[in-house]
Design a protein around this motif. Structure first.
Motif, mmCIF file in Angstrom:
data_model
loop_
_atom_site.group_PDB
_atom_site.id
_atom_site.type_symbol
_atom_site.label_atom_id
_atom_site.label_comp_id
_atom_site.label_asym_id
_atom_site.label_seq_id
_atom_site.Cartn_x
_atom_site.Cartn_y
_atom_site.Cartn_z
ATOM 1 N N ALA A 180 -40.922 11.400 38.053
ATOM 2 C CA ALA A 180 -40.801 9.994 38.438
ATOM 3 C C ALA A 180 -40.342 9.149 37.255
ATOM 4 C CB ALA A 180 -42.125 9.475 38.985
ATOM 5 N N LEU A 181 -40.947 9.370 36.104
ATOM 6 C CA LEU A 181 -40.573 8.618 34.904
ATOM 7 C C LEU A 181 -39.103 8.824 34.567
ATOM 8 C CD1 LEU A 181 -41.477 6.924 32.401
ATOM 9 C CD2 LEU A 181 -41.856 9.107 31.266
ATOM 10 N N THR A 182 -38.677 10.060 34.534
ATOM 11 C CA THR A 182 -37.302 10.388 34.144
ATOM 12 C C THR A 182 -36.277 9.872 35.141
ATOM 13 O OG1 THR A 182 -38.128 12.384 33.069
ATOM 14 C CG2 THR A 182 -35.764 12.289 33.519
ATOM 15 N N LEU A 183 -36.467 10.197 36.408
ATOM 16 C CA LEU A 183 -35.460 9.847 37.413
ATOM 17 C C LEU A 183 -35.431 8.353 37.724
ATOM 18 C CD1 LEU A 183 -35.834 12.923 39.780
ATOM 19 C CD2 LEU A 183 -34.080 12.504 38.052
ATOM 20 N N HIS A 184 -36.594 7.712 37.757
ATOM 21 C CA HIS A 184 -36.610 6.267 38.008
ATOM 22 C C HIS A 184 -36.064 5.495 36.809
ATOM 23 C CE1 HIS A 184 -38.288 6.041 42.012
ATOM 24 N NE2 HIS A 184 -39.193 6.942 41.667
ATOM 25 N N LEU A 185 -36.278 5.998 35.603
ATOM 26 C CA LEU A 185 -35.679 5.360 34.427
ATOM 27 C C LEU A 185 -34.157 5.383 34.535
ATOM 28 C CD1 LEU A 185 -35.800 4.095 31.592
ATOM 29 C CD2 LEU A 185 -35.896 6.419 30.673
ATOM 30 N N LEU A 186 -33.615 6.536 34.876
ATOM 31 C CA LEU A 186 -32.156 6.633 35.035
ATOM 32 C C LEU A 186 -31.662 5.703 36.139
ATOM 33 C CD1 LEU A 186 -31.737 10.502 34.677
ATOM 34 C CD2 LEU A 186 -31.108 8.743 32.994
ATOM 35 N N TRP A 187 -32.382 5.653 37.239
ATOM 36 C CA TRP A 187 -31.966 4.798 38.357
ATOM 37 C C TRP A 187 -32.042 3.318 37.959
ATOM 38 C CZ3 TRP A 187 -30.208 6.454 43.148
ATOM 39 C CH2 TRP A 187 -29.888 5.423 44.037
ATOM 40 N N GLU A 188 -33.126 2.917 37.325
ATOM 41 C CA GLU A 188 -33.286 1.511 36.940
ATOM 42 C C GLU A 188 -32.181 1.067 35.983
ATOM 43 O OE1 GLU A 188 -35.158 -0.733 38.223
ATOM 44 O OE2 GLU A 188 -36.650 0.471 39.275
ATOM 45 N N ILE A 189 -31.825 1.917 35.045
ATOM 46 C CA ILE A 189 -30.735 1.578 34.124
ATOM 47 C C ILE A 189 -29.424 1.467 34.896
ATOM 48 C CG2 ILE A 189 -29.345 2.450 32.198
ATOM 49 C CD1 ILE A 189 -32.016 3.627 31.077
ATOM 50 N N GLY A 190 -29.205 2.392 35.819
ATOM 51 C CA GLY A 190 -27.970 2.383 36.602
ATOM 52 C C GLY A 190 -27.823 1.189 37.524
ATOM 53 N N GLN A 191 -28.930 0.646 38.021
ATOM 54 C CA GLN A 191 -28.821 -0.461 38.962
ATOM 55 C C GLN A 191 -28.919 -1.837 38.294
ATOM 56 O OE1 GLN A 191 -31.795 -0.378 42.049
ATOM 57 N NE2 GLN A 191 -33.494 -0.699 40.648
ATOM 58 N N LEU A 192 -29.026 -1.885 36.984
ATOM 59 C CA LEU A 192 -29.125 -3.175 36.283
ATOM 60 C C LEU A 192 -28.015 -4.166 36.638
ATOM 61 C CD1 LEU A 192 -30.370 -2.229 32.712
ATOM 62 C CD2 LEU A 192 -31.473 -3.777 34.331
ATOM 63 N N PRO A 193 -26.752 -3.748 36.754
ATOM 64 C CA PRO A 193 -25.710 -4.725 37.075
ATOM 65 C C PRO A 193 -25.893 -5.413 38.437
ATOM 66 C CG PRO A 193 -24.733 -2.721 36.203
ATOM 67 C CD PRO A 193 -26.186 -2.438 36.423
ATOM 68 N N PHE A 194 -26.769 -4.899 39.269
ATOM 69 C CA PHE A 194 -26.998 -5.502 40.581
ATOM 70 C C PHE A 194 -28.092 -6.569 40.554
ATOM 71 C CE2 PHE A 194 -25.155 -1.337 41.473
ATOM 72 C CZ PHE A 194 -24.097 -1.720 42.270
ATOM 73 N N TYR A 195 -28.646 -6.821 39.374
ATOM 74 C CA TYR A 195 -29.667 -7.848 39.209
ATOM 75 C C TYR A 195 -29.153 -8.926 38.257
ATOM 76 C CZ TYR A 195 -32.984 -4.988 41.725
ATOM 77 O OH TYR A 195 -33.610 -4.268 42.709
ATOM 78 N N ALA A 196 -29.585 -10.167 38.486
ATOM 79 C CA ALA A 196 -29.116 -11.321 37.711
ATOM 80 C C ALA A 196 -29.472 -11.199 36.231
ATOM 81 C CB ALA A 196 -29.681 -12.607 38.293
ATOM 82 N N LEU A 197 -30.570 -10.549 35.920
ATOM 83 C CA LEU A 197 -31.001 -10.402 34.530
ATOM 84 C C LEU A 197 -29.919 -9.764 33.659
ATOM 85 C CD1 LEU A 197 -33.466 -10.595 32.546
ATOM 86 C CD2 LEU A 197 -33.924 -8.230 33.164
#
Length: 166
Positions: free
Chosen positions: A23-40
Motif C-alpha cells: 500500500a505504501l509503495t503503490l499509493h505513493l507512486l499513484w499520489e505522485i502521478g496524480q498531482l497535476p490533477f490537483y490545484a496544489l
C-alpha cells in the motif's frame, strides 16, 4: 490470546505487513502521478506538495490496511486473499471506493481541504484519478499478494499454484 511464536500468527502478521508495504509503495507512486490533477500542483511550493503527498499516502495506507482488516473480520481469516480472493477483493474495493467518494466530496466541496485542477476529469463531481486509484491499486495489491507464499497453507493445499514466485 495467541502466542507470538505461533507460526500461524507470524504468517498473519507477515501478510498484513506485506499488505501495508505494498500500500505504501503503490499509493505513493499513484499520489505522485496524480498531482497535476490537483490545484496544489500549480502552486509549486515543494514543501507543501511533499507534505500533501505524505499526508495522502499515510491516509491511503491506513485506509488500505483497515479495509483489509475489515474483510478479514468479516471472513474471520487474515489470509482471506488465499481462499476468498474474488468475494473478499470485491468487498475491499467497494469499501475503499465508498470511503474515497465520501472523502473526496467532503474535502473538496464541504471543507475545502483540497481542490481539483481544471485537468481533473470528474464523474458526478468526484475526480476520476482517486476513483481509479481505489479500483486499480488494491486490485494490483491482491495480485501481488497472490504471487507470494505468505499465507499459503502447504499442509492444506498439496499442489501449490504455478504463479508463485517467492
Amino acid at each position: 490470546m495467541r502466542n507470538v511464536h505461533d507460526p500461524e500468527w507470524k504468517t498473519s502478521a507477515s501478510l498484513i505487513g506485506l499488505w501495508a508495504l505494498l500500500a505504501l509503495t503503490l499509493h505513493l507512486l499513484w499520489e505522485i502521478g496524480q498531482l497535476p490533477f490537483y490545484a496544489l500542483w500549480q502552486e509549486g511550493e515543494v514543501w507543501r506538495i511533499t507534505l500533501y503527498v505524505m499526508h495522502c499516502v499515510l491516509g491511503d495506507v491506513m485506509i488500505a490496511t483497515l479495509t483489509y482488516l475489515a474483510v478479514a473480520l468479516i471472513w474471520r481469516q487474515v489470509n482471506w486473499p488465499r481462499q476468498r480472493l474474488w468475494s473478499g477483493g470485491t468487498m475491499l474495493i467497494v469499501m475503499g471506493l465508498g470511503y474515497t467518494v465520501f472523502s473526496e466530496w467532503y474535502n473538496v466541496y464541504r471543507i475545502g481541504s483540497w481542490a481539483y485542477s481544471d485537468a481533473m476529469p470528474l464523474i458526478f463531481g468526484i475526480g476520476i484519478t482517486p476513483l481509479l486509484q481505489w479500483l486499480l491499486v488494491p486490485g494490483l495489491m491482491l495480485v501481488l499478494i497472490q504471487r507470494t507464499r505468505i499465507g499459503w497453507s502447504w499442509r492444506k493445499s498439496p499442489t501449490a499454484p504455478l504463479f508463485i514466485f517467492f
